[in-house]
Design an enzyme around this catalytic site. Structure first.
Site, PDB file in Angstrom:
ATOM      1  N   GLU A  68      59.671  89.327 -11.334  1.00  0.00           N
ATOM      2  CA  GLU A  68      58.871  88.238 -11.883  1.00  0.00           C
ATOM      3  C   GLU A  68      58.355  87.282 -10.799  1.00  0.00           C
ATOM      4  OE1 GLU A  68      60.638  87.901 -16.399  1.00  0.00           O
ATOM      5  OE2 GLU A  68      61.829  87.039 -14.806  1.00  0.00           O
ATOM      6  N   ASP A 120      57.413  94.026 -24.208  1.00  0.00           N
ATOM      7  CA  ASP A 120      57.927  94.908 -25.267  1.00  0.00           C
ATOM      8  C   ASP A 120      57.907  94.109 -26.560  1.00  0.00           C
ATOM      9  OD1 ASP A 120      60.502  93.684 -23.700  1.00  0.00           O
ATOM     10  OD2 ASP A 120      60.799  93.678 -25.862  1.00  0.00           O
TER      11      ASP A 120
END
Ligand code: ADE
Length: 230
Positions: free
Chosen positions: A13, A197
């Protein structure tokens, strides 16, 4: 003069964030690495906390108390709940809650402990800046509720509980804890996520597949927001 904290939870990230900056100075502290950069005169400290609320709280508090950051931006990925959120889409949190905080045995609502609140809000000013950036760049961004907990959600049952209990639009594992720390220390907080997701039974597979690409979506937008607020 502002000193900006930019946090992620995982190395994936913050990697695309670090790639935007040169001359990075690494400081090791409290079993973690903090990356200091100077971006056209703006001091920035970047770190990934490791996954979960405890590590995220430690990192947020460290960036504020040890490094003197006075604004905190979080960038990363999330599981989508709101059906309008597809993989790669962006969400900014207007408020966050802890979906796994549970003393309902004593008659309290989910997500509540005495002295706290179920929801903690983020900085309206930073959200407005982010929305201006989205408008200028033709980016579609949802502003909504993010639910945080120390669980990777990969079942419709748990996802529906979080959706029904908190009306949450997305879920992840750090945001609310960072917002609580910032709120207590009076530091404006901003939480941005891109969907990796949809927290269902395919979530583990999708997360592995889309972590990197969604982290890049979030990081690219975050850097544009930094340009807007600096
Ligand atoms: N971050 C990204 N996807 C997630 C999921 N399904 N559960 C918890 N955190 C997440």
């Amino acid at each position: 003069m502002t000193k900006l904290a930019i946090m992620g939870a995982m190395e994936e990230e913050i990697e695309p964030l670090l790639a935007h900056f040169k001359d990075v100075n690494v400081v090791e502290y409290a079993d973690n690495k903090y990356y200091e950069v100077n971006y056209n005169g703006l001091e920035i400290v970047i770190a990934y906390s490791k996954i979960g609320k405890v590590f995220a709280s430690l990192t947020a508090a460290t960036m504020i108390e040890k490094f003197g950051c006075d604004v905190l931006l979080f960038s990363g990925v999330a599981g989508g709940i709101n059906p309008s959120l597809k993989i790669g889409d962006l969400i900014i949190a207007d408020k966050l809650c802890q979906h796994d905080l549970d003393i309902t045995a004593f008659g309290h609502p989910h997500g509540y402990v005495p002295g706290g609140n179920v929801f903690v809000e983020t900085s309206k000013e930073l959200r407005e800046a982010a929305k201006r950036v989205a408008d200028k760049n033709g980016l579609k961004v949802l502003e909504g509720t993010i639910a945080t907990g120390d669980q990777f959600i990969h079942s419709n049952e748990r996802k529906e509980f979080i959706e029904n209990t908190f009306k949450a639009d997305a879920l992840e594992m750090e945001g609310a804890s960072v917002a609580v720390v910032c709120n207590a220390l009076n530091v404006p907080c901003f939480v941005l996520r891109a969907i990796s997701d949809t927290a269902d039974m395919d979530a583990g597979f999708d997360f592995d597949e889309f972590l990197k690409s969604s982290a890049v979506e979030s990081a690219n937008y975050l850097v544009k927001i930094v340009d807007e607020i600096k």
